[in-house]
Design a protein around this motif. Structure first.
Motif, PDB file in Angstrom:
ATOM      1  N   THR A 168       9.048   3.780  -8.536  1.00 35.00           N
ATOM      2  CA  THR A 168       8.220   4.456  -7.533  1.00 35.00           C
ATOM      3  C   THR A 168       6.759   4.298  -7.902  1.00 35.00           C
ATOM      4  OG1 THR A 168       9.949   6.101  -7.098  1.00 35.00           O
ATOM      5  CG2 THR A 168       7.719   6.643  -6.383  1.00 35.00           C
ATOM      6  N   LEU A 169       5.954   3.859  -6.938  1.00 36.76           N
ATOM      7  CA  LEU A 169       4.506   3.827  -7.118  1.00 36.76           C
ATOM      8  C   LEU A 169       3.913   5.162  -6.697  1.00 36.76           C
ATOM      9  CD1 LEU A 169       3.395   0.290  -5.828  1.00 36.76           C
ATOM     10  CD2 LEU A 169       3.329   1.138  -8.176  1.00 36.76           C
ATOM     11  N   VAL A 170       2.975   5.659  -7.489  1.00 39.22           N
ATOM     12  CA  VAL A 170       2.298   6.916  -7.215  1.00 39.22           C
ATOM     13  C   VAL A 170       0.828   6.632  -6.970  1.00 39.22           C
ATOM     14  CG1 VAL A 170       1.773   9.231  -8.057  1.00 39.22           C
ATOM     15  CG2 VAL A 170       3.913   8.117  -8.739  1.00 39.22           C
ATOM     16  N   CYS A 171       0.324   7.057  -5.820  1.00 40.33           N
ATOM     17  CA  CYS A 171      -1.111   6.981  -5.532  1.00 40.33           C
ATOM     18  C   CYS A 171      -1.685   8.385  -5.715  1.00 40.33           C
ATOM     19  CB  CYS A 171      -1.362   6.482  -4.119  1.00 40.33           C
ATOM     20  SG  CYS A 171      -3.121   6.255  -3.713  1.00 40.33           S
ATOM     21  N   PHE A 172      -2.494   8.544  -6.741  1.00 35.74           N
ATOM     22  CA  PHE A 172      -3.080   9.844  -7.066  1.00 35.74           C
ATOM     23  C   PHE A 172      -4.525   9.866  -6.596  1.00 35.74           C
ATOM     24  CE2 PHE A 172      -5.510  12.321 -10.331  1.00 35.74           C
ATOM     25  CZ  PHE A 172      -5.151  13.577  -9.858  1.00 35.74           C
ATOM     26  N   VAL A 173      -4.866  10.868  -5.784  1.00 37.15           N
ATOM     27  CA  VAL A 173      -6.203  11.002  -5.202  1.00 37.15           C
ATOM     28  C   VAL A 173      -6.836  12.276  -5.748  1.00 37.15           C
ATOM     29  CG1 VAL A 173      -7.560  11.086  -3.088  1.00 37.15           C
ATOM     30  CG2 VAL A 173      -5.362   9.876  -3.116  1.00 37.15           C
ATOM     31  N   SER A 174      -8.003  12.139  -6.358  1.00 37.53           N
ATOM     32  CA  SER A 174      -8.727  13.286  -6.905  1.00 37.53           C
ATOM     33  C   SER A 174     -10.100  13.392  -6.250  1.00 37.53           C
ATOM     34  CB  SER A 174      -8.864  13.152  -8.425  1.00 37.53           C
ATOM     35  OG  SER A 174      -9.546  11.957  -8.771  1.00 37.53           O
ATOM     36  N   ASN A 175     -10.835  14.460  -6.606  1.00 38.53           N
ATOM     37  CA  ASN A 175     -12.187  14.704  -6.075  1.00 38.53           C
ATOM     38  C   ASN A 175     -12.166  14.737  -4.547  1.00 38.53           C
ATOM     39  OD1 ASN A 175     -14.976  15.196  -6.642  1.00 38.53           O
ATOM     40  ND2 ASN A 175     -15.449  13.145  -5.935  1.00 38.53           N
ATOM     41  N   LEU A 176     -11.199  15.442  -3.999  1.00 40.24           N
ATOM     42  CA  LEU A 176     -10.986  15.468  -2.558  1.00 40.24           C
ATOM     43  C   LEU A 176     -11.459  16.797  -1.977  1.00 40.24           C
ATOM     44  CD1 LEU A 176      -9.707  14.164  -0.017  1.00 40.24           C
ATOM     45  CD2 LEU A 176      -7.547  15.237  -0.696  1.00 40.24           C
ATOM     46  N   PHE A 177     -12.440  16.748  -1.084  1.00 39.64           N
ATOM     47  CA  PHE A 177     -12.884  17.947  -0.371  1.00 39.64           C
ATOM     48  C   PHE A 177     -13.705  17.527   0.841  1.00 39.64           C
ATOM     49  CE2 PHE A 177     -15.403  21.590   0.755  1.00 39.64           C
ATOM     50  CZ  PHE A 177     -14.523  22.641   0.562  1.00 39.64           C
ATOM     51  N   PRO A 178     -13.405  18.094   2.015  1.00 41.81           N
ATOM     52  CA  PRO A 178     -12.221  18.897   2.348  1.00 41.81           C
ATOM     53  C   PRO A 178     -10.962  18.026   2.386  1.00 41.81           C
ATOM     54  CG  PRO A 178     -13.504  18.454   4.320  1.00 41.81           C
ATOM     55  CD  PRO A 178     -14.309  17.914   3.173  1.00 41.81           C
ATOM     56  N   VAL A 238      -3.323   8.279   4.002  1.00 40.14           N
ATOM     57  CA  VAL A 238      -2.984   7.338   2.936  1.00 40.14           C
ATOM     58  C   VAL A 238      -2.075   6.260   3.520  1.00 40.14           C
ATOM     59  CG1 VAL A 238      -1.899   7.043   0.683  1.00 40.14           C
ATOM     60  CG2 VAL A 238      -3.186   9.133   1.175  1.00 40.14           C
ATOM     61  N   ASN A 239      -2.427   5.005   3.275  1.00 39.25           N
ATOM     62  CA  ASN A 239      -1.618   3.877   3.708  1.00 39.25           C
ATOM     63  C   ASN A 239      -1.405   2.933   2.525  1.00 39.25           C
ATOM     64  OD1 ASN A 239      -1.319   4.164   6.779  1.00 39.25           O
ATOM     65  ND2 ASN A 239      -3.514   4.416   6.495  1.00 39.25           N
ATOM     66  N   TRP A 240      -0.277   2.227   2.556  1.00 37.33           N
ATOM     67  CA  TRP A 240       0.072   1.275   1.506  1.00 37.33           C
ATOM     68  C   TRP A 240       0.108  -0.136   2.079  1.00 37.33           C
ATOM     69  CZ3 TRP A 240       0.973   2.472  -3.652  1.00 37.33           C
ATOM     70  CH2 TRP A 240       1.123   3.834  -3.976  1.00 37.33           C
ATOM     71  N   GLN A 241      -0.259  -1.102   1.244  1.00 33.40           N
ATOM     72  CA  GLN A 241      -0.148  -2.509   1.607  1.00 33.40           C
ATOM     73  C   GLN A 241       0.467  -3.290   0.454  1.00 33.40           C
ATOM     74  OE1 GLN A 241      -3.930  -4.128   2.874  1.00 33.40           O
ATOM     75  NE2 GLN A 241      -3.916  -3.004   4.818  1.00 33.40           N
ATOM     76  N   HIS A 242       1.236  -4.325   0.820  1.00 30.67           N
ATOM     77  CA  HIS A 242       1.835  -5.240  -0.155  1.00 30.67           C
ATOM     78  C   HIS A 242       1.385  -6.645   0.198  1.00 30.67           C
ATOM     79  CE1 HIS A 242       5.537  -7.436  -1.876  1.00 30.67           C
ATOM     80  NE2 HIS A 242       4.759  -7.089  -2.900  1.00 30.67           N
ATOM     81  N   HIS A 243       0.597  -7.247  -0.675  1.00 26.56           N
ATOM     82  CA  HIS A 243      -0.016  -8.544  -0.378  1.00 26.56           C
ATOM     83  C   HIS A 243      -0.793  -8.484   0.946  1.00 26.56           C
ATOM     84  CE1 HIS A 243       1.737 -10.722  -3.744  1.00 26.56           C
ATOM     85  NE2 HIS A 243       2.920 -10.228  -3.446  1.00 26.56           N
ATOM     86  N   SER A 244      -1.552  -7.379   1.117  1.00 26.53           N
ATOM     87  CA  SER A 244      -2.415  -7.155   2.295  1.00 26.53           C
ATOM     88  C   SER A 244      -1.639  -6.948   3.585  1.00 26.53           C
ATOM     89  CB  SER A 244      -3.410  -8.310   2.465  1.00 26.53           C
ATOM     90  OG  SER A 244      -4.235  -8.430   1.319  1.00 26.53           O
ATOM     91  N   VAL A 245      -0.332  -6.747   3.499  1.00 27.22           N
ATOM     92  CA  VAL A 245       0.497  -6.473   4.677  1.00 27.22           C
ATOM     93  C   VAL A 245       0.887  -5.000   4.657  1.00 27.22           C
ATOM     94  CG1 VAL A 245       2.642  -7.024   5.883  1.00 27.22           C
ATOM     95  CG2 VAL A 245       1.372  -8.830   4.699  1.00 27.22           C
ATOM     96  N   ASP A 265       3.990  -9.104  -7.560  1.00 27.69           N
ATOM     97  CA  ASP A 265       3.590  -7.998  -6.683  1.00 27.69           C
ATOM     98  C   ASP A 265       2.092  -7.706  -6.763  1.00 27.69           C
ATOM     99  OD1 ASP A 265       6.016  -7.433  -5.522  1.00 27.69           O
ATOM    100  OD2 ASP A 265       6.611  -5.994  -7.055  1.00 27.69           O
ATOM    101  N   ILE A 266       1.515  -7.389  -5.602  1.00 32.10           N
ATOM    102  CA  ILE A 266       0.167  -6.827  -5.509  1.00 32.10           C
ATOM    103  C   ILE A 266       0.217  -5.732  -4.447  1.00 32.10           C
ATOM    104  CG2 ILE A 266      -2.266  -7.217  -5.003  1.00 32.10           C
ATOM    105  CD1 ILE A 266      -1.960 -10.091  -5.801  1.00 32.10           C
ATOM    106  N   PHE A 267       0.122  -4.486  -4.870  1.00 31.32           N
ATOM    107  CA  PHE A 267       0.125  -3.350  -3.958  1.00 31.32           C
ATOM    108  C   PHE A 267      -1.265  -2.725  -3.916  1.00 31.32           C
ATOM    109  CE2 PHE A 267       4.664  -3.635  -4.743  1.00 31.32           C
ATOM    110  CZ  PHE A 267       5.224  -3.261  -3.528  1.00 31.32           C
ATOM    111  N   SER A 268      -1.592  -2.136  -2.781  1.00 30.66           N
ATOM    112  CA  SER A 268      -2.855  -1.410  -2.651  1.00 30.66           C
ATOM    113  C   SER A 268      -2.606  -0.092  -1.931  1.00 30.66           C
ATOM    114  CB  SER A 268      -3.897  -2.239  -1.891  1.00 30.66           C
ATOM    115  OG  SER A 268      -3.415  -2.621  -0.627  1.00 30.66           O
ATOM    116  N   CYS A 269      -3.257   0.946  -2.404  1.00 35.19           N
ATOM    117  CA  CYS A 269      -3.225   2.269  -1.780  1.00 35.19           C
ATOM    118  C   CYS A 269      -4.589   2.499  -1.133  1.00 35.19           C
ATOM    119  CB  CYS A 269      -2.918   3.346  -2.819  1.00 35.19           C
ATOM    120  SG  CYS A 269      -3.031   5.039  -2.190  1.00 35.19           S
TER     121      CYS A 269
END
Length: 261
Positions: free
Chosen positions: A144-154, A159-166, A198-202
């Motif tokens: 499982t890939l986890v995308c952790f987002v901090s410093n968020l306000f408000p 959140v969207n995911w891409q695999h090889h820009s798809v 693999d190349i994933f992007s969050c």
């Protein structure tokens, strides 16, 4: 003088809501414990928030800033962030109190929001994203890939995911939780089976100002897979057998008597 009168008028608008405060949900004060030196203090955060954006209302519960649950107001149920917390989410005895907090928060937004709009500075936090695997990386094994987002306000984000820009479909909901300092953090999860290429992007978009943060993930420091282990074991076994055969041949060759001329 006019500015002070406007502030006073805004405060008067709040007075009809003050009668709700004694009815709001509060945890009874616990007796002061006799702490021993070897015990540590822990923090449980039960945070209800509402805003003019998406999500319009939310609730998160965290233990030492580790989110346990969020509340699904459309179904009036707690949703565990991890499967290990599922049994604890069954308790719904405080659902009426949670719904009261929701209505109170929304009333504050509707009645007080227009009075203070443009008069109170609006804070912004530029989200920071990072991606990592939930379990140690092994090629060919589900993870499982986890995308952790901090410093968020408000807490307005998508959140969207891409695999090889798809674009990738089928990832789970985004979990938002409050942390100390009037800030928020978020988690998004994507189940996958890692491969070496693999190349994933969050991609995290802060909806209030359209600021976008992107975090990439590529495989590194992978543990040996079962296939690689089997191949290495087979090669080692083959080399061992070959060494034994060569050794036997050499022994026979050198024990063979030399023929005289």
């Amino acid at each position: 003088m006019g500015h002070e009168q406007n502030q006073g008028a805004a405060l008067l608008q709040m007075l009809p809501l003050l009668w709700l405060l004694p009815h709001s949900w509060a945890v009874p004060e616990a007796p002061t414990p006799m702490w021993r030196d070897d015990l540590q203090n822990h923090t449980f955060l039960h945070t209800v928030y509402c805003q003019d954006g998406s999500p319009g209302v939310g609730l998160s519960e965290a233990y030492d800033e580790d989110q346990l649950f969020f509340f699904n107001f459309s179904q009036n149920t707690r949703v565990p962030r991890l499967p290990e917390f599922a049994d604890w989410a069954q308790e719904q005895g405080d659902a009426p109190a949670i719904l009261f907090d929701k209505e109170f928060c929304e009333s504050m937004i509707q009645q007080i929001g227009p009075q203070v709009d443009g008069k109170i500075p609006v804070s912004r936090g530029f989200p920071i994203a990072e991606v990592f695997t939930l379990k140690p990386l092994e090629f060919g094994k589900p993870n499982t890939l986890v995308c952790f987002v901090s410093n968020l306000f408000p807490p307005m984000l998508t959140v969207n995911w891409q695999h090889h820009s798809v674009p990738v479909e089928g990832f789970g909901p985004t979990f938002v939780s409050a942390v100390d300092g009037l800030s928020f953090q978020a988690f998004s999860y994507l189940n996958f089976t890692p491969e070496p290429s693999d190349i994933f992007s969050c991609i995290v978009t802060h909806e209030i100002d359209r600021y976008t943060a992107i975090a990439y993930w590529v495989p590194r420091n992978a543990l040996p897979s079962d296939l690689l282990e089997n191949v290495l074991c087979g090669v080692a076994f083959g080399l061992g057998v070959l060494g034994i055969i060569v050794g036997i041949v050499l022994i026979i060759y050198f024990r063979k008597p030399c023929s005289g001329d």
